[in-house]
Design a protein around this motif. Structure first.
Motif, PDB file in Angstrom:
ATOM      1  N   LYS A  17       0.831  -1.214   0.000  1.00  0.00           N
ATOM      2  CA  LYS A  17       0.000   0.000   0.000  1.00  0.00           C
ATOM      3  C   LYS A  17       0.861   1.259   0.000  1.00  0.00           C
ATOM      4  O   LYS A  17       0.598   2.209  -0.758  1.00  0.00           O
ATOM      5  N   SER A  20       2.594   1.740  -3.366  1.00  0.00           N
ATOM      6  CA  SER A  20       1.571   2.104  -4.354  1.00  0.00           C
ATOM      7  C   SER A  20       1.150   3.563  -4.183  1.00  0.00           C
ATOM      8  O   SER A  20       1.020   4.305  -5.173  1.00  0.00           O
ATOM      9  N   ASP A  21       0.927   3.982  -2.953  1.00  0.00           N
ATOM     10  CA  ASP A  21       0.536   5.379  -2.694  1.00  0.00           C
ATOM     11  C   ASP A  21       1.626   6.350  -3.155  1.00  0.00           C
ATOM     12  O   ASP A  21       1.338   7.396  -3.748  1.00  0.00           O
ATOM     13  N   ASN A  24       1.560   6.270  -7.074  1.00  0.00           N
ATOM     14  CA  ASN A  24       0.329   6.835  -7.637  1.00  0.00           C
ATOM     15  C   ASN A  24       0.215   8.339  -7.436  1.00  0.00           C
ATOM     16  O   ASN A  24      -0.514   9.010  -8.179  1.00  0.00           O
ATOM     17  N   ALA A  25       0.937   8.868  -6.453  1.00  0.00           N
ATOM     18  CA  ALA A  25       0.906  10.316  -6.221  1.00  0.00           C
ATOM     19  C   ALA A  25       1.652  11.086  -7.300  1.00  0.00           C
ATOM     20  O   ALA A  25       1.533  12.308  -7.395  1.00  0.00           O
TER      21      ALA A  25
END
Length: 353
Positions: A17, A20-21, A24-25
């Motif tokens: 997570k 990924s965060d 993705n930012a």
């Protein structure tokens, strides 16, 4: 604008997570899927065809090393490894570089790093850089046991010059490239070899030991104030700048903790600039695969101050990332553009000439 699709592979749900965060930012990146082990990753690789994979070293069912090998055989894709800073972790990370990984990120506090956001900028940068890597070049460069070219031992023993020094700079794809070059140099190589490989503290010593085990010459991590010897390669310690100083007839290694130069510590520019100050030494420089332009300004300096400097760069044909050699070639000061498998022979022949 086409997004870079990333597959994040880690056995920890927290790490999946967080990574990924972080990715993705960024407006140019999209985590297309996550996987909890290598088996899961391989299925998603074929199904989704990501542009880049982040791959944890330690996982159950199928670990990162096995997964990496299968990726490079089944569907070569740029891979950025995530590893711990343990001795076992550093050794596996270096092995992954020879198996085809483009780069790696050291987890700051173990396999589940609650402070992984400390590496946020590095994670994004290395994934963005990895998408441009020529992974096929990594796959083609099968690492074999050292083979000393015919007559090289005789050539080296006949060389009477002893006022030589070789400086090598490399970055992304460098550990594998260094292995191919350093392991081909003869035992009596008539010069010290000083090397900057962009790599954090804790990994350069393991890299030096790995290369030392494979090579005819001695390879070690440079230590502050040690006297440089012919037939030995000295790798700049991660997190320190590396310079060479002349004291009388001796060359001395200087390793110091400083501010990074253009984001790099160690920096190829810093090393090459120090070689420019060696009044009685013939300098040979080599710039190999790597992202960015580190080494180009240092090459300009050494060529201006020591016009007899002989400069080599790795040809685009064999580079994993052509950035650093290309920047060097744009200075118009590179004397020889050489394919990676030919660099060691080219050095020996040039020194003999």
């Amino acid at each position: 604008m086409r997004l870079i699709n990333v597959l994040v592979v880690d056995d920890s749900a927290f790490m999946r997570k967080m990574i990924s965060d972080i990715l993705n930012a960024h407006p140019k990146m999209n985590v297309i899927a996550t996987a909890r082990n290598g088996k899961d990753a391989l299925e998603k690789l074929h199904e989704l065809q990501p542009d880049v994979i982040t791959l944890d070293v330690e996982m159950p069912i199928m670990d990162g090393m096995t997964t990496l090998q299968k990726i490079m055989v089944e569907k070569p894709t740029p891979v950025v490894m995530l590893s711990s800073l343990t001795q076992d972790g550093t050794e596996k990370t270096l092995e992954s570089m020879t198996l085809g990984a483009v780069d790696f990120i050291a987890k700051p506090s173990g396999s589940i790093s609650l402070n992984i956001r400390d590496k946020e900028a590095e994670i994004r940068t290395k994934v963005l850089q990895a998408v441009n890597a020529n992974v096929n070049k990594l796959v083609e460069k099968e690492i074999k046991k050292p083979v000393i070219p015919m007559n090289t031992q005789r050539v080296a023993s006949n060389v009477t010059k002893s006022n030589l020094i070789v400086g090598i700079g490399t970055s992304t794809g460098g550990p594998r490239a260094l292995q191919q070059v350093v392991t081909q140099l003869p035992k009596e190589f008539p010069a010290p070899i000083v090397i900057v490989q962009h790599m954090p503290a804790g990994f350069t010593n393991s890299l030096a030991k790995r290369l030392d085990n494979l090579s005819q010459i001695n390879v070690k991590e440079a230590e502050d104030l040690e006297v440089l010897q012919n037939g030995t390669a000295y790798i700049a310690p991660g997190g320190k700048q590396f310079r060479v100083e002349q004291r009388g007839n001796q060359l001395i290694a200087r390793t110091t903790k400083e501010e990074p130069r253009n984001g790099h510590q160690p920096s190829v520019d810093v090393l090459f600039e120090s070689l420019a100050e060696l009044s009685s030494r013939q300098v040979y420089t080599v710039i190999m695969t790597g992202m960015g332009a580190d080494g180009a300004n240092g090459l300009i300096t050494v060529k201006q101050k020591k016009q007899d400097t002989v400069a080599f760069s790795e040809s685009q044909e064999t580079c994993v990332v052509y950035g650093m050699p290309q920047a060097a070639e744009k200075t118009r000061l590179v004397d020889h553009v050489v394919r990676l498998p030919d660099i060691s022979n080219a050095l020996v022949k040039q020194i003999k000439a």
